[in-house]
Write a protein that holds these residues in place. Structure first.
Motif, short mmCIF file in Angstrom:
data_model
loop_
_atom_site.label_atom_id
_atom_site.label_comp_id
_atom_site.label_asym_id
_atom_site.label_seq_id
_atom_site.Cartn_x
_atom_site.Cartn_y
_atom_site.Cartn_z
N ALA A 6 0.83 -1.21 0.00
CA ALA A 6 0.00 0.00 0.00
C ALA A 6 0.86 1.25 0.00
O ALA A 6 0.56 2.23 -0.71
N ILE A 7 1.94 1.26 0.77
CA ILE A 7 2.84 2.41 0.80
C ILE A 7 3.50 2.60 -0.56
O ILE A 7 3.58 3.73 -1.08
N GLY A 8 3.94 1.52 -1.18
CA GLY A 8 4.56 1.61 -2.50
C GLY A 8 3.60 2.13 -3.55
O GLY A 8 3.96 2.98 -4.37
N VAL A 9 2.36 1.64 -3.54
CA VAL A 9 1.36 2.11 -4.49
C VAL A 9 1.07 3.59 -4.27
O VAL A 9 0.93 4.37 -5.22
N THR A 10 1.00 4.00 -3.02
CA THR A 10 0.76 5.41 -2.71
C THR A 10 1.90 6.28 -3.19
O THR A 10 1.68 7.36 -3.77
N VAL A 11 3.12 5.85 -2.98
CA VAL A 11 4.29 6.60 -3.44
C VAL A 11 4.26 6.75 -4.95
O VAL A 11 4.46 7.85 -5.50
N LEU A 12 4.00 5.65 -5.65
CA LEU A 12 3.96 5.71 -7.12
C LEU A 12 2.80 6.60 -7.60
O LEU A 12 2.96 7.35 -8.57
N GLY A 13 1.67 6.52 -6.93
CA GLY A 13 0.54 7.37 -7.30
C GLY A 13 0.84 8.84 -7.11
O GLY A 13 0.53 9.67 -7.97
N CYS A 14 1.46 9.19 -5.99
CA CYS A 14 1.83 10.59 -5.74
C CYS A 14 2.83 11.08 -6.77
O CYS A 14 2.73 12.21 -7.27
N TYR A 15 3.79 10.24 -7.10
CA TYR A 15 4.78 10.62 -8.10
C TYR A 15 4.12 10.82 -9.46
O TYR A 15 4.43 11.77 -10.18
N ALA A 20 2.32 14.26 -13.80
CA ALA A 20 1.24 14.71 -14.69
C ALA A 20 1.07 16.22 -14.59
O ALA A 20 0.82 16.88 -15.60
N GLY A 21 1.21 16.78 -13.42
CA GLY A 21 1.11 18.22 -13.26
C GLY A 21 2.21 18.96 -13.97
O GLY A 21 2.00 20.06 -14.51
N LEU A 22 3.38 18.39 -14.00
CA LEU A 22 4.51 19.03 -14.69
C LEU A 22 4.39 18.92 -16.21
O LEU A 22 4.96 19.73 -16.94
N LEU A 23 3.66 17.93 -16.69
CA LEU A 23 3.54 17.71 -18.13
C LEU A 23 2.40 18.50 -18.77
O LEU A 23 2.28 18.52 -19.99
N VAL A 24 1.58 19.16 -17.97
CA VAL A 24 0.49 19.97 -18.52
C VAL A 24 1.08 21.19 -19.20
O VAL A 24 1.90 21.91 -18.61
N PRO A 25 0.67 21.46 -20.44
CA PRO A 25 1.21 22.63 -21.15
C PRO A 25 0.81 23.93 -20.45
O PRO A 25 -0.27 24.05 -19.88
N ALA A 26 1.68 24.92 -20.50
CA ALA A 26 1.44 26.20 -19.84
C ALA A 26 0.20 26.89 -20.41
O ALA A 26 -0.52 27.57 -19.68
#
Length: 103
Positions: A6-15, A20-26
Motif C-alpha cells: 500500500a505504501i509503495g502504491v501510494t508513493v507511485l501514485g503521488c509521483y 502529470a502536473g509538470l507535463l500539462v502545457p502552460a
C-alpha cells in the motif's frame, strides 16, 4: 507485507500525479476556466473536509457539540473576527456544550 505494498502504491501514485502536473502545457493553465477552478477548488475541498469532520462519525451522521462550535466559528467569521478569535470561539463553545452534557 500488505502495508508495504500500500505504501509503495501510494508513493507511485503521488509521483504520477506530480509528474502529470509538470507535463500539462502552460497554455492550458492560462485558460480562464482553469484559473477559476484552481481558485475555487481548495475552498470547496476545505469546506467538504470541515463538514465531514463535523457531522460524521464513521458511517453515521451526528449532530453534537462540534456543530455548535462550527456555528460559533461561522458567526465569528461573519463578524469579521481575527482568525485566532474564530478558533477560540469554536473551542470555547464546543467545550462548553460538552461540559453541560448536550453534546
Amino acid at each position: 507485507m500488505n502495508v508495504w505494498i500500500a505504501i509503495g502504491v501510494t508513493v507511485l501514485g503521488c509521483y504520477a500525479v506530480k509528474l502529470a502536473g509538470l507535463l500539462v502545457p502552460a497554455g492550458a493553465l492560462e485558460r480562464p476556466v482553469v484559473k477559476r477552478l484552481a481558485a475555487l477548488l481548495p475552498v470547496a475541498l476545505l469546506a467538504a473536509l470541515t463538514a465531514q469532520q463535523t457531522f460524521a462519525d464513521g458511517q453515521t451522521l451526528v449532530l453534537d457539540a462540534r456543530a455548535a462550535g462550527l456555528g460559533a466559528a461561522a458567526v465569528a467569521l461573519v463578524l469579521r473576527a481575527p482568525f485566532l478569535l474564530v478558533v477560540a470561539a469554536a473551542v470555547v463553545v464546543t467545550a462548553g456544550v460538552r461540559a453541560i452534557g448536550a453534546g
